[in-house]
Design an enzyme around this catalytic site. Structure first.
Site, PDB file in Angstrom:
ATOM      1  NE  ARG A 102      -3.678  -0.283   2.316  1.00 30.48           N
ATOM      2  CZ  ARG A 102      -4.914  -0.313   1.806  1.00 30.48           C
ATOM      3  NH1 ARG A 102      -5.466   0.804   1.372  1.00 30.48           N
ATOM      4  NH2 ARG A 102      -5.574  -1.444   1.728  1.00 30.48           N
ATOM      5  CE1 TYR A 208      -0.620  -8.884  -1.670  1.00 32.79           C
ATOM      6  CE2 TYR A 208      -2.403 -10.430  -1.199  1.00 32.79           C
ATOM      7  CZ  TYR A 208      -1.898  -9.146  -1.176  1.00 32.79           C
ATOM      8  OH  TYR A 208      -2.658  -8.119  -0.662  1.00 32.79           O
ATOM      9  CG  ASP A 286     -12.999   2.125   2.397  1.00 27.50           C
ATOM     10  OD1 ASP A 286     -13.466   1.399   1.496  1.00 27.50           O
ATOM     11  OD2 ASP A 286     -11.952   1.858   3.009  1.00 27.50           O
TER      12      ASP A 286
END
Length: 398
Positions: A102, A208, A286
């Site tokens: 991120r 991952y 969001d």
């Protein structure tokens, strides 16, 4: 134009409107863009937009290009299902599927906006609007005026609270364990360049590589009646995470044990809103449609929002309220579908009934060979979304 919130949705909005010649100012409440968080999946529907905004090369330098999504049983590691990614997904959907940290994505976005057009330590505490403008009030008393206000300030959105009244988000009954592991610590496990999905009773794990392969990311979601703190910075304990995944496959327990620091975060969402707009103020990301992480679409849907919003405003600059309403009409059905899909995926991942698990596994095993694996219809609709086609009035797999 004013933007409240400097997360992925807010920064992409700033970049997208600027690309269409719209002047904007973003307000972020923190003193710096903090390098927090963990891994993030950028599916083709999101990377198509980021490449259109000129970020393709920068993304490729920091991301990982996975070969597929590998679903496995929690105990013996048996492969249950496989979805192709990599070159097959890029050929099918016209854009790559990436894994990223991120913080790396935020850096790419900040580079795209040339580190300007925003104010830090600038919390939007409220707003007032008239027929032709919106004025925001910052925590330090400063007031600034623009033609529209975009509330991209997250699940606890101040803008949403003023528009529609304060409400508590729904605790989903799940907490997330998150960890980042230096790649050399797990090199002996032969984890491969895949999205690894491990499904077990009442809990699951997705894992991952990120940061151009230097770091291994995992998120474990488990059902819990007692929520943890809802914060990216909420510390957990390695021994508690290992206890949570007691009896799981040795690979999973080895990854957890190799993690230097683990975070434990409560997961919340909200019911879909029928409308996100009042006058010249609208929600995004969001703030409008928080969702569970089982389809890894929270950031991707914010990126879609940003691009469609910018297109709507550019197409009708003389009537911003009409432009905002068109944006909601184009985006609300898709994000409501995505919120519901994410909730339903929880049961697929974390079911507990033995007969249901056996039936699920039998269904999934029909598509577990990488050579013959195909894209499910839901993924075709999801990853094939073309925001530019939607803006032009085409279907765009909306």
């Amino acid at each position: 134009m004013l933007i409240a919130g400097g997360g992925i949705g807010g920064l992409t909005t700033l970049l997208a409107v600027r690309a269409r010649g719209i002047d904007a100012q973003l307000f972020e409440q923190t003193e710096a863009f903090r390098q927090v968080g963990a891994g993030i999946q950028l599916s083709s529907n999101a990377t198509r937009i980021l490449r259109a905004l000129g970020l393709g090369e920068a993304l490729a330098r920091v991301c990982v290009y996975p070969e597929g999504r590998d679903y496995r049983a929690w105990d013996d590691g048996d492969r249950l299902y496989y979805t192709p990614l990599g070159a097959r997904a890029e050929a099918q959907f016209g854009a790559p599927y990436y894994h990223a940290h991120r913080a790396d994505l935020l850096d790419v976005l900040l580079g795209g906006i040339a580190n300007k057009g925003f104010r830090l330590n600038a919390r939007v505490e409220g707003f007032a609007q008239t027929a032709d403008q919106v004025t925001v009030r910052l925590a330090d008393g400063t007031k600034l005026t623009g033609d529209v206000l975009i509330g991209a300030d997250g699940i606890h959105s101040t803008v949403r609270g003023q528009l529609f009244g304060k409400e508590l988000p729904r605790y989903t009954g799940n907490v997330a364990w998150r960890g980042l592991v230096p790649a050399e610590r797990v090199a002996h496990l032969d984890l491969g360049r895949v999205t690894g999905v491990w499904m077990g009773p009442n809990r699951s794990i997705v894992q991952y590589f990120v940061a151009a392969g230097r770091t291994f990311n995992w998120i474990g979601i488990s059902r819990s009646e007692q929520p943890a703190r809802e914060s990216w910075l909420a510390e957990g304990r390695i021994e508690d995470a290992l206890a949570e995944y007691s009896g799981w496959n040795r690979t999973i327990r080895s990854i957890i044990a190799a993690t230097p620091r683990v975070l434990r975060q409560a997961l919340y969402d909200r019911e879909p809103l029928l409308d996100w707009r009042v006058g010249r103020v609208v929600l995004l990301g969001d703030a409008a449609h928080p969702m569970m992480p089982f389809y890894a679409q929270g950031a991707a849907q914010s990126i879609e929002d940003a691009y469609v919003l910018a297109g709507c405003l550019a197409a009708n600059p003389a009537e911003p309220e009409a432009a905002l309403q068109r944006y909601v009409q184009l985006r609300q059905p898709r994000t409501a579908w995505m919120q519901d899909l994410s909730r339903r995926e929880e049961e697929l991942y974390q079911m507990t009934d033995a007969a249901a698990i056996a039936a699920r596994n039998a269904r999934m095993r029909t598509n577990r060979s990488p050579e013959s694996a195909s894209f499910p219809l839901e993924q075709m609709r999801l990853y094939g979304y073309d925001a530019e086609a939607v803006l032009r009035g085409g279907a765009g797999t909306a």
